[in-house]
Design a protein around this motif. Sequence first.
Motif, PDB file in Angstrom:
ATOM      1  N   MET A   1       1.021  -9.923  -1.848  1.00  9.35           N
ATOM      2  CA  MET A   1       1.483  -8.630  -1.350  1.00  9.35           C
ATOM      3  C   MET A   1       1.801  -8.690   0.139  1.00  9.35           C
ATOM      4  O   MET A   1       2.652  -7.941   0.616  1.00  9.35           O
ATOM      5  CB  MET A   1       0.480  -7.539  -1.698  1.00  9.35           C
TER       6      MET A   1
ATOM      7  N   VAL B   1       5.335  -6.885  -0.855  1.00  8.79           N
ATOM      8  CA  VAL B   1       4.455  -5.878  -1.459  1.00  8.79           C
ATOM      9  C   VAL B   1       4.866  -5.558  -2.894  1.00  8.79           C
ATOM     10  O   VAL B   1       4.026  -5.545  -3.793  1.00  8.79           O
ATOM     11  CB  VAL B   1       4.417  -4.589  -0.598  1.00  8.79           C
TER      12      VAL B   1
ATOM     13  N   TYR C   1      -3.953 -12.607  -4.549  1.00 10.92           N
ATOM     14  CA  TYR C   1      -3.180 -11.391  -4.810  1.00 10.92           C
ATOM     15  C   TYR C   1      -2.807 -10.682  -3.520  1.00 10.92           C
ATOM     16  O   TYR C   1      -1.679 -10.197  -3.370  1.00 10.92           O
ATOM     17  CB  TYR C   1      -3.932 -10.451  -5.764  1.00 10.92           C
TER      18      TYR C   1
ATOM     19  N   VAL D   1      -4.497  -4.442  -5.173  1.00 14.69           N
ATOM     20  CA  VAL D   1      -3.471  -3.402  -5.171  1.00 14.69           C
ATOM     21  C   VAL D   1      -4.002  -2.133  -4.491  1.00 14.69           C
ATOM     22  O   VAL D   1      -3.305  -1.522  -3.677  1.00 14.69           O
ATOM     23  CB  VAL D   1      -2.986  -3.107  -6.612  1.00 14.69           C
TER      24      VAL D   1
ATOM     25  N   VAL E   1      -1.932   4.635  -6.604  1.00 16.44           N
ATOM     26  CA  VAL E   1      -1.924   3.258  -7.108  1.00 16.44           C
ATOM     27  C   VAL E   1      -2.802   3.147  -8.355  1.00 16.44           C
ATOM     28  O   VAL E   1      -2.426   2.484  -9.328  1.00 16.44           O
ATOM     29  CB  VAL E   1      -2.383   2.279  -6.003  1.00 16.44           C
TER      30      VAL E   1
ATOM     31  N   LYS F   1       2.694  -6.565  -6.091  1.00 17.46           N
ATOM     32  CA  LYS F   1       2.131  -5.478  -6.906  1.00 17.46           C
ATOM     33  C   LYS F   1       2.535  -5.638  -8.360  1.00 17.46           C
ATOM     34  O   LYS F   1       1.705  -5.459  -9.263  1.00 17.46           O
ATOM     35  CB  LYS F   1       2.577  -4.121  -6.362  1.00 17.46           C
ATOM     36  N   GLN F   2       3.796  -5.973  -8.600  1.00 14.96           N
ATOM     37  CA  GLN F   2       4.252  -6.152  -9.980  1.00 14.96           C
ATOM     38  C   GLN F   2       3.515  -7.286 -10.678  1.00 14.96           C
ATOM     39  O   GLN F   2       3.153  -7.176 -11.851  1.00 14.96           O
ATOM     40  CB  GLN F   2       5.767  -6.382 -10.024  1.00 14.96           C
TER      41      GLN F   2
END
Length: 148
Positions: free
Chosen positions: A82, A86, A78, A37, A131, A90-91
């Motif tokens: 994204m 994205v 991950y 992230v 972030v 991210k969630q």
Amino acid sequence: MSSFSNWLSRAKGNVMDGVKRYKSKDLLEAIVAGCAVVSVADGTIDASEKQKMAGYLGRSPELNVFNMSEVIERFNYYAGNMDFDVMVGKQEALRVIGKFKTKPEVARVIISVCCAVGAADGDFDEQEKSVVRDICNVLGLNPSEFGL
């Protein structure tokens, strides 16, 4: 800036001990999700960012307690999410990180590693800090505790 620098200096010694103490698959997932992230804080991730992250993860004394091929595979997972979308990626990453909301000591380790990743290139920019503040909120921690 000075308060963040002071915090980072104090935190570095504690990060490695914390990761070693709480080594688990869930912690690996949370740390790597957080790293991904942070690495896409500008909304995209390109090949050079992936290489930078993989290089950091490989050299990081905080993360060398984990199997590096697994760390890189999970980071790519991950980051790939994204790359595809994205916001959805991210969630999902924040959901994985959120498992440690009830364990503030472990949550602080995750935030410490994310801050170290954000500062790895010498410029912990506002997008990266934002972030990490999101990650703090998911974990129920006050971002100001980390100089954010």
